[in-house]
Design an enzyme around this catalytic site. Structure first.
Site, mmCIF file in Angstrom:
data_model
loop_
_atom_site.group_PDB
_atom_site.id
_atom_site.type_symbol
_atom_site.label_atom_id
_atom_site.label_comp_id
_atom_site.label_asym_id
_atom_site.label_seq_id
_atom_site.Cartn_x
_atom_site.Cartn_y
_atom_site.Cartn_z
ATOM 1 C CG ASP A 2 -2.082 0.905 1.090
ATOM 2 O OD1 ASP A 2 -2.308 1.411 -0.019
ATOM 3 O OD2 ASP A 2 -2.772 1.130 2.096
ATOM 4 C CG HIS A 19 0.046 1.325 -9.252
ATOM 5 N ND1 HIS A 19 -0.167 1.008 -7.930
ATOM 6 C CD2 HIS A 19 -1.058 2.012 -9.663
ATOM 7 C CE1 HIS A 19 -1.356 1.478 -7.560
ATOM 8 N NE2 HIS A 19 -1.916 2.097 -8.591
ATOM 9 C CG LEU A 112 9.589 -16.826 -1.285
ATOM 10 C CD1 LEU A 112 9.463 -16.618 0.220
ATOM 11 C CD2 LEU A 112 9.836 -15.472 -1.961
HETATM 12 C C1 FPP Z 1 -2.108 -0.130 -3.183
HETATM 13 O O1 FPP Z 1 -1.596 1.214 -3.157
HETATM 14 C C2 FPP Z 1 -1.540 -0.838 -4.330
HETATM 15 C C3 FPP Z 1 -2.268 -1.522 -5.272
HETATM 16 C C4 FPP Z 1 -3.723 -1.638 -5.215
HETATM 17 C C5 FPP Z 1 -1.582 -2.171 -6.422
HETATM 18 C C6 FPP Z 1 -0.355 -2.948 -6.090
HETATM 19 C C7 FPP Z 1 0.317 -3.328 -7.345
HETATM 20 C C8 FPP Z 1 1.654 -3.371 -7.551
HETATM 21 C C9 FPP Z 1 2.640 -3.120 -6.474
HETATM 22 C C10 FPP Z 1 2.245 -3.651 -8.899
HETATM 23 C C11 FPP Z 1 1.758 -4.849 -9.660
HETATM 24 C C12 FPP Z 1 1.987 -6.144 -9.016
HETATM 25 C C13 FPP Z 1 2.835 -7.124 -9.398
HETATM 26 C C14 FPP Z 1 2.762 -8.428 -8.686
HETATM 27 C C15 FPP Z 1 3.857 -6.981 -10.469
HETATM 28 P P1 FPP Z 1 -2.585 2.414 -3.456
HETATM 29 O O2 FPP Z 1 -2.697 2.581 -4.917
HETATM 30 O O3 FPP Z 1 -3.883 2.150 -2.752
HETATM 31 O O4 FPP Z 1 -1.832 3.629 -2.817
HETATM 32 P P2 FPP Z 1 -2.530 4.870 -2.069
HETATM 33 O O5 FPP Z 1 -3.272 4.287 -0.890
HETATM 34 O O6 FPP Z 1 -1.357 5.686 -1.655
HETATM 35 O O7 FPP Z 1 -3.414 5.549 -3.067
#
Ligand code: FPP
Length: 217
Positions: A2, A19, A112
């Protein structure tokens, strides 16, 4: 994982850049976990609720996943077994095929086990488990906690010992809600793209000083 959006906002970048940075951190941390001999790492990449985000952002996350999966070299020399948890039904066919390909290619890895949660929701997982148990014809007296565990995506895997949530939020957000009954938690303000091996070391050190009683004394 997050805090990607806030990380990007702080730098006046689009959320997609957050992301991209988050995906890099994910690769670093997964590699590091394997290096230190951790047996299981489960990352929350996309929840059943994340479809509510703007179409562009969903596309962007799916493309990052696609890129990662296309890079078949990811797991070859690393001895990492990759596995997906969540409901794959609504995902694009090519992503579903890539997921299967990666799972098969890494099935014999002994390092892992990297669980990537995609379209995962704890309530959805339990609801599906209940449906499957009913379909199997089991009687109420045959239903044990083990039967329920065996009908979850994490079947055959140990429950998580430790759950890390970065970015200053203090909630579970529908993550592994059955499996985490006795997990230890570690919350931190660090935004996921800034999360490093050092932070993980600190978290593990804290974990090693906890006194886990599992309801006992
Ligand atoms: C949450 O942060 C993050 C997500 C919903 C997406 C996570 C995806 C990745 C890290 C990349 C893709 C994954 C792989 C496995 C290659 P947020 O967007 O809610 O952040 P915020 O709360 O600051 O808005």
């Amino acid at each position: 994982m997050d805090g990607n959006g806030r990380w990007a906002k702080k730098r006046s970048l689009p959320r997609s850049a957050g992301h991209v940075a988050g995906a890099k951190t994910f690769k670093n941390i997964a590699r590091y976990c394997n290096k230190i001999g951790l047996k299981y790492l489960t990352v929350y990449a996309f929840s059943t609720e994340n479809w509510k985000r703007p179409e562009d952002e969903v596309k962007n996350i799916m493309n990052l996943l696609r890129d990662y999966l296309k890079d078949a070299e990811n797991f070859k020399d690393e001895n990492i077994r990759v596995n997906f948890i969540g409901d794959r039904t609504p995902l694009d066919d090519d992503i579903k095929a890539l997921m299967e390909k990666n799972e098969k290619a890494s099935a014999n890895a002994t390092g892992l086990t990297l669980n990537i949660a995609i379209n995962y929701g704890g309530r959805d997982e339990i609801t599906t488990a209940v449906k499957n148990i009913i379909k199997s014809g089991l009687k109420p007296e045959d239903i044990t906690e083990q039967v329920i565990s065996d009908n979850l995506y994490t079947k055959g895997m140990p429950d998580p010992d430790f759950i890390i949530r970065p970015s200053g939020e203090y909630r579970l957000s529908n993550y592994l809600i059955w499996q985490s009954a006795y997990a230890e938690y570690w919350f931190s303000d660090i935004l996921w793209p800034d999360f490093t091996e050092k932070h993980l070391e600190k978290a593990i050190d804290d974990y090693n000083h906890r006194n886990r009683r599992f309801g006992g004394v």
